[in-house]
Design an enzyme around this catalytic site. Sequence first.
Site, PDB file in Angstrom:
ATOM      1  N   GLU A   1      -0.289 -13.674   3.266  1.00 40.10           N
ATOM      2  CA  GLU A   1      -0.987 -12.464   4.606  1.00 40.10           C
ATOM      3  C   GLU A   1      -0.395 -12.054   6.124  1.00 40.10           C
ATOM      4  O   GLU A   1      -0.125 -11.354   6.565  1.00 40.10           O
ATOM      5  CB  GLU A   1      -2.091 -14.213   4.413  1.00 40.10           C
ATOM      6  CG  GLU A   1      -3.205 -13.557   3.263  1.00 40.10           C
ATOM      7  CD  GLU A   1      -3.348 -12.301   2.215  1.00 40.10           C
ATOM      8  OE1 GLU A   1      -2.340 -11.494   2.919  1.00 40.10           O
ATOM      9  OE2 GLU A   1      -3.165 -12.511   1.419  1.00 40.10           O
TER      10      GLU A   1
ATOM     11  N   TYR B   1       2.895  -5.467  -6.987  1.00 41.13           N
ATOM     12  CA  TYR B   1       3.214  -6.994  -5.978  1.00 41.13           C
ATOM     13  C   TYR B   1       4.659  -7.145  -6.481  1.00 41.13           C
ATOM     14  O   TYR B   1       5.190  -7.571  -6.102  1.00 41.13           O
ATOM     15  CB  TYR B   1       2.363  -8.022  -6.650  1.00 41.13           C
ATOM     16  CG  TYR B   1       1.334  -7.690  -5.714  1.00 41.13           C
ATOM     17  CD1 TYR B   1      -0.087  -6.193  -6.243  1.00 41.13           C
ATOM     18  CD2 TYR B   1       0.716  -8.373  -4.266  1.00 41.13           C
ATOM     19  CE1 TYR B   1      -1.623  -6.666  -5.011  1.00 41.13           C
ATOM     20  CE2 TYR B   1      -0.570  -8.777  -3.961  1.00 41.13           C
ATOM     21  CZ  TYR B   1      -1.304  -7.425  -4.173  1.00 41.13           C
ATOM     22  OH  TYR B   1      -2.930  -7.928  -3.710  1.00 41.13           O
TER      23      TYR B   1
HETATM   24  N1  BES Z   1      -4.428  -8.013   0.699  1.00 40.27           N
HETATM   25  C1  BES Z   1      -4.342  -8.262  -0.092  1.00 40.27           C
HETATM   26  C2  BES Z   1      -6.342  -8.041  -1.030  1.00 40.27           C
HETATM   27  C3  BES Z   1      -6.258  -7.087  -1.158  1.00 40.27           C
HETATM   28  C4  BES Z   1      -5.975  -6.737  -2.219  1.00 40.27           C
HETATM   29  C5  BES Z   1      -8.061  -6.754  -2.077  1.00 40.27           C
HETATM   30  C6  BES Z   1      -6.628  -5.470  -2.676  1.00 40.27           C
HETATM   31  C7  BES Z   1      -8.444  -5.519  -1.864  1.00 40.27           C
HETATM   32  C8  BES Z   1      -7.778  -5.002  -2.487  1.00 40.27           C
HETATM   33  C9  BES Z   1      -4.178  -9.253   0.103  1.00 40.27           C
HETATM   34  O1  BES Z   1      -2.755  -9.909   0.951  1.00 40.27           O
HETATM   35  C10 BES Z   1      -3.288 -10.388  -1.192  1.00 40.27           C
HETATM   36  O2  BES Z   1      -2.089  -9.926  -2.012  1.00 40.27           O
HETATM   37  N2  BES Z   1      -3.970 -11.103  -1.944  1.00 40.27           N
HETATM   38  C11 BES Z   1      -3.760 -11.979  -3.505  1.00 40.27           C
HETATM   39  C12 BES Z   1      -2.487 -12.950  -2.500  1.00 40.27           C
HETATM   40  C13 BES Z   1      -1.316 -13.422  -3.439  1.00 40.27           C
HETATM   41  C14 BES Z   1      -0.941 -12.335  -4.341  1.00 40.27           C
HETATM   42  C15 BES Z   1      -0.587 -14.701  -2.655  1.00 40.27           C
HETATM   43  C16 BES Z   1      -4.708 -13.139  -3.790  1.00 40.27           C
HETATM   44  O3  BES Z   1      -6.044 -12.464  -2.784  1.00 40.27           O
HETATM   45  O4  BES Z   1      -4.090 -13.287  -4.212  1.00 40.27           O
HETATM   46 ZN    ZN Z   2      -1.522  -8.905   0.041  1.00 39.19          ZN
END
Ligand code: BES
Ligand code: ZN
Length: 635
Positions: A329, A415
């Site tokens: 984050e 990702y």
């Molecule tokens: N920005 C994302 C969360 C998100 C992405 C919300 C797309 C809605 C739509 C956040 O930074 C994220 O990637 N969270 C991951 C963290 C993990 C990859 C470490 C999560 O929530 O699992």
């Molecule tokens: Zn993210």
Amino acid sequence: MRLHLSSLAPAFALILAACSAEDLPPEERIVAPILTTEEAFDEFTFARPQEARVTHVALDLALDFDAKTIGGTATLDVLSAPDASEIVLDSNGLQVASVTDADGAPLTFAMGETVEGKGEPLTIQLGAGEAKADKLIVTYTSAPEAEALQWLAPEQTAGGQHPYVFSQGQSINNRTWIPTQDSPGIRQTWDARITAPAPLDVVMSGIIRGEAEELANGQRAFEFTMENPVAPYLIAIAAGNIDFAELGPRSGVWAEPETLEAAKAELVDTEAMIDAAAGLYGDYRWGRYDMIVLPPSFPYGGMENPVMTFLTPTFIAGDRSLTGLVAHELAHSWSGNLVTYSSWRDGWLNEGVTSYIENRISEVVFGETRASQERGLSFAAVEEMVAANSATLPLTAMRSPAGTSPFDTASEAIYDKGALFLHTLESIIGREKFDPWLRGWFDNHAFQPATSEMFLADLRDNLIKGDTALEESLMLDEWVYGTGLPANAARPDPAAFAAVDAAASAYAADKSLDAAAWGEWSTAERMRFLRTLPEALSGSELAALDRTLGLSKTGNNELRFLWLEAALRNRYEPAVPQAEEFLGRVGRNKFVAPLFKALMGEGEWGRANARRIYADTRGSYHSFTRGNVDELLGT
Ligand code: BES
Ligand code: ZN
């Protein structure tokens, strides 16, 4: 600001011309450009920013916990092309009472038809000539079922005494509580004044201004401001009975008092992470870096809301082994918040680049061993995605196919493959050149939208510079636009998991377990072991696994989840009450949806359990998690 004026459509050039320095509002707010290339187009907004766009949002809102609504006014600064007579905003279920200009004169507005998954266009007539409005005051209320907001009853909080609310804007949900142009390519500065009943504290993804103001009738007002233009999905709010603990000179954490100490202890590496990221990619440009640890119904692991990262409490393991989440984050402070995709189709530009930076931060703060294990887990996820099924092949491209809802992309493509792309570039180009280039990418596009095309063009202009052998070896277009796993992918070091992979093979061969070795392993190694368990396991084998490795007693939620998944897919009855307890407490979609999916794959035994558990837990889930589980159960 480096703008390529020649590539801009005439209408946008007009808007730019209209915001030369002397026309800026007195506070000298920065107006970020809008991209007009085909790749930058966002099909999930009703806005037509080249005709008229919002540059600043000023919210004056009250939280109503009884009605589960947020209401008040949004005052929008608007920049319009000379021949534009209206502006289109995004709404989803907003109840709009009136729209006026800055002097309070009513403006004609119309709410259009609802489009599934997108909401409604709110079209406002600006007038013409001298009288044309450049400020709009929208008086409105959010709907009680607004997707961005989760209203928690006191019993859904750790303290159990006070209600709680939090928002989740990404991807296209902020239009359920803020009437603005809800598109990542239309950056806006904002400020807010929020009232809430005492003793609740309010936090937002902006810098707090002054102290809370005590009002009559037990209300308090809080003021926030965000002077950097940001994508509107990054406007976020949370309110509850929360306290603050300082972590360092520019960082701290908010949480319910019951959770604060554990949160603070888990987050002691935050300042080191900020230093690591800033050392690699340039100054941290947002002032403070605070976090809030939310109640366990938060549907994500984390959300990179500027100056106030939102976190699930499920990352608290007691040993800081799941704080890659925080590195992630935090990394969005460069990739995502500083430079932001213009359309949701370029998800990897935010999430893949961020996952790469997360790993670089991990390496500096926790060392190469942990970083290389985390790369190993991520690489296996890409391989599994590619092996999975040809029907989903188009979704294995980093740039998502047109028409894909931002909620339906494959996270491994965005990702894990996205991060692997950058690791591959790094390994071919070398850190001594790649690191400064990436830092330059953030500098050159700071506070602006970007596209895949721009990323590749920048690489070619500033790094490859016509070196055809290098160009060929990188396979850039195949990575970004192609499906599957490109041949030049940087493979993880097999040594990262040598011990654990040997143990997993031994287990698969004769079910032998080495409790002492497990005790020595890192969380990443344990996750690797659990992810490579044989699909089919008997009841006595599962019982032995649990007994020897202590799986049902672990306080590490990633391990608990992997244990429950393995147990449920093998109809292991003793795991059902454990799953029930977990699913009743935790609303993080990444854990909840796969556990229901595992149950649904197990015939009438699993379906009956899923339906029974869900009848109890559905009401406690956020709309995102609920929507996904509804789909799995055919509710
Ligand atoms: N920005 C994302 C969360 C998100 C992405 C919300 C797309 C809605 C739509 C956040 O930074 C994220 O990637 N969270 C991951 C963290 C993990 C990859 C470490 C999560 O929530 O699992
Ligand atoms: Zn993210």
